[in-house]
Design a protein around this motif. Structure first.
Motif, mmCIF file in Angstrom:
data_model
loop_
_atom_site.group_PDB
_atom_site.id
_atom_site.type_symbol
_atom_site.label_atom_id
_atom_site.label_comp_id
_atom_site.label_asym_id
_atom_site.label_seq_id
_atom_site.Cartn_x
_atom_site.Cartn_y
_atom_site.Cartn_z
ATOM 1 N N LYS A 39 0.861 -1.181 0.000
ATOM 2 C CA LYS A 39 0.000 0.000 0.000
ATOM 3 C C LYS A 39 0.897 1.231 0.000
ATOM 4 C CE LYS A 39 -3.750 0.141 2.450
ATOM 5 N NZ LYS A 39 -4.703 0.149 3.597
ATOM 6 N N VAL A 40 0.737 2.052 -1.032
ATOM 7 C CA VAL A 40 1.606 3.222 -1.205
ATOM 8 C C VAL A 40 0.749 4.471 -1.359
ATOM 9 C CG1 VAL A 40 3.422 4.275 -2.605
ATOM 10 C CG2 VAL A 40 3.372 1.794 -2.286
ATOM 11 N N GLY A 41 1.040 5.489 -0.557
ATOM 12 C CA GLY A 41 0.337 6.753 -0.642
ATOM 13 C C GLY A 41 0.973 7.665 -1.676
ATOM 14 N N ALA A 42 0.154 8.487 -2.349
ATOM 15 C CA ALA A 42 0.669 9.384 -3.384
ATOM 16 C C ALA A 42 -0.316 10.508 -3.627
ATOM 17 C CB ALA A 42 0.913 8.624 -4.679
ATOM 18 N N THR A 43 0.212 11.653 -4.069
ATOM 19 C CA THR A 43 -0.658 12.699 -4.585
ATOM 20 C C THR A 43 -0.999 12.340 -6.029
ATOM 21 O OG1 THR A 43 1.368 13.974 -4.995
ATOM 22 C CG2 THR A 43 0.082 14.567 -3.057
ATOM 23 N N PRO A 44 -2.134 12.844 -6.541
ATOM 24 C CA PRO A 44 -2.646 12.359 -7.836
ATOM 25 C C PRO A 44 -1.672 12.479 -9.004
ATOM 26 C CG PRO A 44 -4.355 13.557 -6.675
ATOM 27 C CD PRO A 44 -3.096 13.755 -5.889
ATOM 28 N N GLU B 83 -0.036 8.699 -11.013
ATOM 29 C CA GLU B 83 -0.001 8.309 -12.427
ATOM 30 C C GLU B 83 1.227 7.451 -12.725
ATOM 31 O OE1 GLU B 83 -2.204 12.396 -14.016
ATOM 32 O OE2 GLU B 83 -0.046 12.135 -14.275
ATOM 33 N N ILE B 84 2.350 7.825 -12.172
ATOM 34 C CA ILE B 84 3.580 7.038 -12.359
ATOM 35 C C ILE B 84 3.437 5.672 -11.691
ATOM 36 C CG2 ILE B 84 6.049 6.918 -11.796
ATOM 37 C CD1 ILE B 84 6.065 10.017 -12.065
ATOM 38 N N LEU B 85 2.813 5.652 -10.514
ATOM 39 C CA LEU B 85 2.635 4.380 -9.813
ATOM 40 C C LEU B 85 1.722 3.420 -10.569
ATOM 41 C CD1 LEU B 85 2.385 5.502 -6.074
ATOM 42 C CD2 LEU B 85 4.252 4.224 -7.154
ATOM 43 N N GLU B 86 0.846 3.939 -11.421
ATOM 44 C CA GLU B 86 0.019 3.046 -12.235
ATOM 45 C C GLU B 86 0.891 2.219 -13.184
ATOM 46 O OE1 GLU B 86 -3.042 2.167 -12.174
ATOM 47 O OE2 GLU B 86 -3.833 3.594 -10.698
ATOM 48 N N VAL B 87 1.969 2.815 -13.679
ATOM 49 C CA VAL B 87 2.921 2.073 -14.518
ATOM 50 C C VAL B 87 3.626 1.022 -13.672
ATOM 51 C CG1 VAL B 87 4.946 2.246 -16.019
ATOM 52 C CG2 VAL B 87 3.249 4.087 -15.991
ATOM 53 N N ASP C 208 2.757 1.143 3.486
ATOM 54 C CA ASP C 208 4.114 0.584 3.402
ATOM 55 C C ASP C 208 5.113 1.634 2.939
ATOM 56 O OD1 ASP C 208 3.561 -2.323 3.930
ATOM 57 O OD2 ASP C 208 2.232 -2.006 2.228
ATOM 58 N N ALA C 209 4.634 2.596 2.169
ATOM 59 C CA ALA C 209 5.528 3.625 1.627
ATOM 60 C C ALA C 209 4.671 4.773 1.124
ATOM 61 C CB ALA C 209 6.361 3.056 0.477
ATOM 62 N N ASN C 210 5.328 5.892 0.825
ATOM 63 C CA ASN C 210 4.636 6.941 0.090
ATOM 64 C C ASN C 210 5.577 7.526 -0.952
ATOM 65 O OD1 ASN C 210 6.031 9.337 1.157
ATOM 66 N ND2 ASN C 210 4.831 9.063 3.026
ATOM 67 N N TYR C 211 4.972 8.174 -1.921
ATOM 68 C CA TYR C 211 5.719 8.754 -3.041
ATOM 69 C C TYR C 211 5.002 10.034 -3.425
ATOM 70 C CZ TYR C 211 7.343 9.113 -7.945
ATOM 71 O OH TYR C 211 7.851 9.553 -9.155
ATOM 72 N N PHE C 212 5.488 11.153 -2.873
ATOM 73 C CA PHE C 212 4.868 12.440 -3.180
ATOM 74 C C PHE C 212 5.778 13.617 -2.860
ATOM 75 C CE2 PHE C 212 4.205 12.201 1.337
ATOM 76 C CZ PHE C 212 4.228 13.519 1.771
ATOM 77 N N LEU D 142 10.988 7.832 -2.794
ATOM 78 C CA LEU D 142 10.110 6.797 -2.266
ATOM 79 C C LEU D 142 10.415 6.715 -0.777
ATOM 80 C CD1 LEU D 142 8.127 4.388 -2.685
ATOM 81 C CD2 LEU D 142 10.161 2.957 -3.035
ATOM 82 N N ALA D 143 9.480 7.112 0.052
ATOM 83 C CA ALA D 143 9.721 7.196 1.497
ATOM 84 C C ALA D 143 9.117 6.000 2.226
ATOM 85 C CB ALA D 143 9.133 8.488 2.046
ATOM 86 N N VAL D 144 9.893 5.437 3.158
ATOM 87 C CA VAL D 144 9.428 4.317 3.978
ATOM 88 C C VAL D 144 9.859 4.573 5.420
ATOM 89 C CG1 VAL D 144 9.630 2.668 2.065
ATOM 90 C CG2 VAL D 144 11.550 2.968 3.642
ATOM 91 N N LYS D 145 9.297 3.803 6.326
ATOM 92 C CA LYS D 145 9.727 3.924 7.714
ATOM 93 C C LYS D 145 11.110 3.302 7.868
ATOM 94 C CE LYS D 145 8.159 3.475 12.467
ATOM 95 N NZ LYS D 145 7.047 3.066 13.361
ATOM 96 N N GLU D 146 11.962 3.958 8.624
ATOM 97 C CA GLU D 146 13.332 3.482 8.823
ATOM 98 C C GLU D 146 13.328 2.031 9.289
ATOM 99 O OE1 GLU D 146 17.410 4.986 11.070
ATOM 100 O OE2 GLU D 146 15.464 5.785 11.682
#
Length: 296
Positions: A59-64, A69-73, A106-110, A256-260
């Protein structure tokens, strides 16, 4: 008499050659030369090694835009490995970080790395970068005033109100000669660090996601790349953009940010590899026309 004995011997010899008189029908036949040779039983081949990540859900959080859009790829690339990617969209910069910290994501990308580091300090989170992905040049976009040369005394310029992005906006205004910052202010600059403001510009601080919405109400606005893209603004239409060889290109790389502690897990490494693949690079280059610049 001799002739009789001779006949007896001849008959005995014939019986011996025929494997016994009167017993030919009960004797076991010799194997035929054409009978198939017996073969050893075939051992079953060992099963192919299963993919240890098969069935994994990330499960990855992202702004639209552009991140989701990149995560859809990336979603398609991970599916080929048996990994399910769930993209959770956010329209703010706070909740996706708190969700990673709590384990809800699990991570975020924004976000860029400077914002992430500042967030760790301000909110006592423990986020780290698992991959450097791209850089989004900040742009200065025209609102009520079409060009920098036309800016009147006291013109309003809107900037993001969060610490790191406000500094970035002020650095862009300095790059264009509109203001001068105190020496050493750099990526932590605030309005208080403006040393010279020859046009007496009114720097209006707004939530980053409100900048495109309020663009028509101010003379100009410095807008974050993702919100500019989401609003249909093109870098080519910006009045000014950050220099590619400037401080921002490295200070504001999106990660790509995750918890340490999770950055080296196999699932996160698979996600990072897909996010920095040639397929993603090609998609970025073909889709965003310079508004998003891969760094891998």
């Amino acid at each position: 008499m001799k002739k009789f004995v001779s006949l007896l011997l001849t008959g005995a010899l014939a019986c011996a050659l025929l494997a016994g008189c009167g017993g030919g029908n009960t004797a076991s036949p010799s194997p035929s030369a054409s009978a198939p040779a017996s073969s050893a039983p075939v051992e079953p081949s060992a099963p192919a090694a299963s993919n240890p990540l098969e069935g994994t859900v990330l499960k990855v959080g992202a702004t639209p835009a552009p991140h989701a859009e990149i995560l859809e790829v990336v979603k398609g690339l991970l599916a080929e490995q048996g990994i399910t990617l769930e993209i959770v969209e956010f329209n703010d910069y706070i909740q996706p970080n708190l969700a990673v910290e709590s384990g809800e994501l699990d991570a975020n990308y924004f976000q860029h790395v400077t914002y992430m580091n500042e967030f760790n300090v301000s909110d006592s989170t423990h986020l780290v970068s698992a991959a450097d992905v791209h850089y989004e040049p900040f742009g200065l976009y025209a609102g009520k005033t079409a060009s920098i040369a036309d800016l009147a005394d006291g013109a309003q310029i809107a900037v993001p109100n969060d610490t790191t992005n406000e500094a970035r906006a002020l650095l862009l205004l300095e790059q264009e000669g509109l203001i001068t910052l105190k020496e050493g202010a750099g990526i932590t600059a605030t309005k208080a660090d403006i040393a010279e403001n020859p046009k007496n510009l009114d720097i209006v601080e707004l939530e980053a996601n409100q900048l495109p919405v309020r663009l028509a109400d101010v003379d100009m606005a410095v807008i974050n790349g993702n919100y500019a893209i989401d609003a249909g603004l093109k870098v080519a239409d910006a009045v000014a953009i950050e220099a590619a060889d400037g401080e921002a290109a490295t200070a504001y790389v999106n990660v790509l940010a995750v918890k340490e502690g999770n950055e080296d897990s196999p699932a996160i490494q698979a996600l990072a590899a897909a996010l920095t693949s040639q397929e993603v690079k090609d998609f970025i280059d073909e889709t965003y026309a310079g508004a998003v610049v891969p760094v891998f």
